[in-house]
Design an enzyme around this catalytic site. Structure first.
Site, short mmCIF file in Angstrom:
data_model
loop_
_atom_site.label_atom_id
_atom_site.label_comp_id
_atom_site.label_asym_id
_atom_site.label_seq_id
_atom_site.Cartn_x
_atom_site.Cartn_y
_atom_site.Cartn_z
N CYS A 77 86.74 -0.14 -5.55
CA CYS A 77 86.08 1.16 -5.39
C CYS A 77 85.89 1.48 -3.90
O CYS A 77 86.86 1.56 -3.16
CB CYS A 77 84.79 1.22 -6.18
SG CYS A 77 84.23 2.94 -6.42
N HIS A 177 86.69 0.23 -11.35
CA HIS A 177 85.70 -0.85 -11.45
C HIS A 177 86.17 -1.87 -12.49
O HIS A 177 85.93 -1.71 -13.69
CB HIS A 177 84.34 -0.27 -11.86
CG HIS A 177 83.69 0.53 -10.78
ND1 HIS A 177 82.99 -0.06 -9.75
CD2 HIS A 177 83.65 1.85 -10.55
CE1 HIS A 177 82.54 0.87 -8.94
NE2 HIS A 177 82.93 2.04 -9.40
N GLU A 179 84.98 -4.68 -13.11
CA GLU A 179 83.85 -5.40 -13.71
C GLU A 179 83.27 -4.68 -14.92
O GLU A 179 82.55 -5.30 -15.70
CB GLU A 179 82.77 -5.66 -12.66
CG GLU A 179 82.03 -4.43 -12.17
CD GLU A 179 82.73 -3.63 -11.09
OE1 GLU A 179 82.12 -2.67 -10.59
OE2 GLU A 179 83.89 -3.96 -10.76
#
Length: 197
Positions: A77, A177, A179
């Site tokens: 990001c 992202h 995650e």
């Protein structure tokens, strides 16, 4: 293996920690130069505004440390955007690891800005996408993007095709992202941790 998450003026780091916890991977969250330079893997994640975060990196000297690292480094990001040469966000000079400028999505594209939500990535050319299905969906939140360039190893299309992932030497980056991108995003993090230095 020693994995370091770089501590700097950015948000959303807790989600990265949770992702590493799910993989059973130990990590250290720090801005200590000795710890960063001695790590086997370095993760440079975050959510934030380009000029503020670059100002913090310059204040701590990390703007010089990060580009000089020799081990695998993974930016996500705003971390990816700060690894580029320049960002249109507040006219910010960045670290220049990737020789490309980050541009704002055009206001006249008819698309909502920021680009927020799930979108698929295509044209994978990186070991970080091993064992990921074609056109996998990832979670994006951003108003600025790096155009497709010589470092592009995965693309996404929103208003125009842009770089979803970049790679140069030991530096890897993703605009989305990982995650919070489900199993596919988790696989990307695992692939990064498994890279041979």
């Amino acid at each position: 293996m020693k994995t370091v998450i770089i501590k700097y003026n950015a948000g959303n780091v807790q989600s990265v920690m949770y992702a590493l916890d799910r993989l059973g991977a130990g990590y250290l969250y720090t801005d200590d130069v000795a710890e960063i330079t001695s790590a086997d893997k370095v993760i440079f994640p975050g959510v934030g505004e380009a000029s503020t975060t670059m100002s913090y990196l310059r204040k701590t000297g990390l703007d010089k440390i990060i580009p000089a690292l020799k081990q695998p480094v993974f930016g996500t990001c705003v971390g990816m955007q700060l690894m580029c040469r320049h960002s249109e966000e507040n006219n910010t000079d960045c670290m220049g690891i990737f020789d490309v400028d980050v541009k704002r999505f055009p206001a006249d594209s008819g698309m909502k800005v920021p680009h927020m939500g799930w979108n698929n990535i295509i044209d994978y050319k990186t070991p970080l996408t091993d064992n990921i299905p074609q056109s996998a969906f990832m979670y994006f939140v951003h108003s600025y993007a790096a155009p497709v360039c010589e470092y592009t190893v995965a693309t996404c299309d929103y208003a125009f095709p842009f770089s979803a992932m970049l790679h140069r030497d030991n530096f890897y980056a993703a605009q989305f992202h990982c995650e919070i991108s489900g199993n596919a995003g988790q696989q990307i993090i695992e692939n990064f941790l498994n890279l041979k230095s």
